[in-house]
Scaffold this active site. Structure first.
Site, mmCIF file in Angstrom:
data_model
loop_
_atom_site.group_PDB
_atom_site.id
_atom_site.type_symbol
_atom_site.label_atom_id
_atom_site.label_comp_id
_atom_site.label_asym_id
_atom_site.label_seq_id
_atom_site.Cartn_x
_atom_site.Cartn_y
_atom_site.Cartn_z
ATOM 1 N N LYS A 153 0.864 -1.183 0.000
ATOM 2 C CA LYS A 153 0.000 0.000 0.000
ATOM 3 C C LYS A 153 0.899 1.231 0.000
ATOM 4 O O LYS A 153 1.371 1.672 1.032
ATOM 5 C CB LYS A 153 -0.905 -0.008 1.225
ATOM 6 N N GLU A 172 9.682 2.284 10.632
ATOM 7 C CA GLU A 172 10.731 3.261 10.353
ATOM 8 C C GLU A 172 10.035 4.601 10.259
ATOM 9 O O GLU A 172 9.316 4.875 9.295
ATOM 10 C CB GLU A 172 11.454 2.896 9.046
ATOM 11 N N CYS A 187 13.583 11.032 5.811
ATOM 12 C CA CYS A 187 13.422 10.770 7.248
ATOM 13 C C CYS A 187 14.755 10.884 7.981
ATOM 14 O O CYS A 187 14.804 11.266 9.145
ATOM 15 C CB CYS A 187 12.807 9.394 7.473
ATOM 16 N N GLU A 198 10.321 17.353 13.295
ATOM 17 C CA GLU A 198 10.712 17.048 11.932
ATOM 18 C C GLU A 198 9.940 17.928 10.957
ATOM 19 O O GLU A 198 8.714 17.981 10.984
ATOM 20 C CB GLU A 198 10.439 15.575 11.624
#
Length: 503
Positions: free
Chosen positions: A185, A260, A294, A393
């Site tokens: 997905k 992750e 990331c 972030e």
């Protein structure tokens, strides 16, 4: 005429299938804000069909399915996929750039890595055959023990929008090499190349149901997969918030997950470095892939004694980065993926200014670009550790800067984060690099560089950056259960209970 992307359906049981509810989502080119196509939007009904297909493929023909095939048999298909990816590199790279805004040269690099990942796991899948029945040394001579590595079963793979096909390969290749069947997905913001992977699977004759690809919204397709009782594991890369939701759903079934998640990684620059080399790695570590990584080393810690010289070089060089449509020659920074992401990044920058930080360069839309979700590469100084820009972030081309005086202070500042994905240290003193690398709380460390990634080495983080490791042999182990088989070899009775005949 605007560029367009192929029109595809869902890929279930080796065939194209229209979504049960016949919903579709627009594909928007982030460089032009134009609709260039659409993708199918799966819902829970489509998830049911995909899970059923994957279960059939796992144990087809009374145990002779994908799970029981040899590693060499599975490797044949992985290598065939890699070959097709290479053949279609130019096309796939262009689709990637159109879909998510990645500079075309970066996208081409990614497609090379996709092919390499499938080839690498083909090799590991073959090696798995040789590793079966590995003996275990036991302290009792009348027992023998060996180990079997078995595929988990049907696995759900949920991937992000920043590396659409590459992140898919990081999960699909080891899952299939291990003998699992899978449902992929991808993010609804960049699914185009993952649907082209389905086309490739059809071309190479991958057995039906081994890989199924469902595009659509997370709440409508990802969530039903995460909570499905017949999906044996979820592997997810994406935001920490979504990761928590997936983990909660999986916990209800005691389902294993690997996550992750986000990062706010530091890059530490010590005095004595080659200023030019260090400046380029600092830029690459934060502005590569339009800052949407990331592992981006988005917190710069620079030693006070060289801070002025280093920042002057860094700011001047950053201002020269070519920001343009990703298909233009020499583009080094394209648009961020969506309007929502653009607005989020601009709000981070605005908040940093309101909290007292200084914009050293960038911080706005490039003046020469009227359309598209473009953000100038931005460097923010006068940052303190209480500011949002230090803690959260951004997932965009935004670097915040803080100075330090001593090594101990640098380590303390670097570890001042809820995240622990990656870190970089730049120093001419390799003993210092080694020492600092050991003290930083991160799953990935780079010395005198930032962001190089190889499918042979483990990838993953600590703390709120998630758990589990992808890539390398660790990536294959993500999709394997370990079974011990112990045999009693003596011809003599065990003799723990006295025989009634001898009483």
């Amino acid at each position: 005429m605007a560029a367009s992307v192929p029109s595809r359906m869902l890929y279930i049981d080796g065939q194209w299938k229209e979504p049960v509810k016949r919903k579709r989502l627009p594909v928007i080119n982030p460089a032009t804000e134009e609709i260039i196509g659409d993708i199918p939007a799966a819902t829970a009904e489509d998830v049911e069909l995909a899970v059923a297909a994957a279960r059939r493929a796992f144990t087809r023909d009374k145990g002779a399915g994908w799970a029981r095939a040899s590693g060499a048999f599975r490797a044949k298909y992985l290598r065939a996929i890699a070959s097709k990816v290479k053949d279609r590199k130019t096309e796939l790279a262009k689709l990637e750039a159109l879909d998510c805004g990645k500079p075309l040269e970066e996208a081409a690099w990614d497609i090379d890595d996709v092919a390499g990942c499938f080839e690498y796991y083909a090799d590991l899948g073959e090696a798995l055959d040789r590793q079966q029945r590995a003996p275990v040394s036991l302290p009792m001579e009348n027992f023998k023990c060996h180990i079997l590595k078995e595929p988990i079963g049907v696995v759900g793979l949920i991937t992000p929008w920043n590396y659409p096909l590459l992140m898919a390969s990081w999960k699909v290749a080891p899952a299939l090499a291990a003998g699992c069947t899978a449902i992929l997905k991808p993010s609804e913001l960049s699914s185009v190349t993952c649907l082209e992977l389905a086309e490739i699977c059809m071309e190479v004759g991958l057995p039906p149901g081994v890989l199924n690809i469902l595009t659509g919204l997370g709440a409508e397709a990802g969530a039903p997969m995460s909570s499905h009782p017949h999906v044996g594991k979820i592997a997810f890369t994406g935001s920490s918030m979504t990761g928590r939701t997936i983990m909660t759903a999986a916990a209800q079934l005691v389902k294993p997950v690997s996550l992750e998640l986000g990062g706010k990684s530091p890059i530490i620059v010590f005095q004595g470095v080659d200023i030019e080399k260090a400046a380029e790695w600092t830029m690459f570590g934060c502005f590569w892939t339009n800052g949407q990584i990331c592992s981006a080393t988005s917190r710069l810690l620079v030693q006070e004694s060289i801070a002025m010289e280093f920042l002057e070089k860094l700011v001047g060089w950053t201002k020269s980065i070519k920001v343009s449509d990703p298909l233009q020659d020499g583009c080094r920074l394209g648009p961020v993926v969506s309007k929502g992401q653009y607005e989020k990044i601009m709000k981070f920058i605005s908040t940093a200014k309101s909290e007292g930080a200084t914009i050293l360069c960038g911080g706005d839309r490039p003046q020469h670009l009227e359309k598209g979700y473009f953000v100038e590469p931005t460097i923010i100084g006068n940052v303190n550790t209480s500011m949002q820009i230090w803690k959260e972030e951004v997932f965009g081309p935004v670097l915040c800067v803080k100075t330090f005086s001593t090594e101990d202070e640098a380590i303390e500042l670097a570890n001042d984060s809820d995240y622990g994905l990656a870190g970089a240290v730049l120093s001419k003193d390799l003993e210092q690099c080694d020492r600092v690398s050991q003290y930083l709380h991160a799953g990935i460390m780079w010395i005198n560089c930032s962001q190089p990634t190889f499918c042979q080495a483990p990838w993953g983080g600590n703390k709120r950056s998630g758990f589990g490791r992808e890539l390398g042999e660790w990536g294959l182990n993500n999709y394997l259960n370990v079974k011990q088989v112990t045999t009693y070899t003596s011809h003599e009775p065990w003799g723990w209970y006295p025989s009634p005949s001898k009483l």
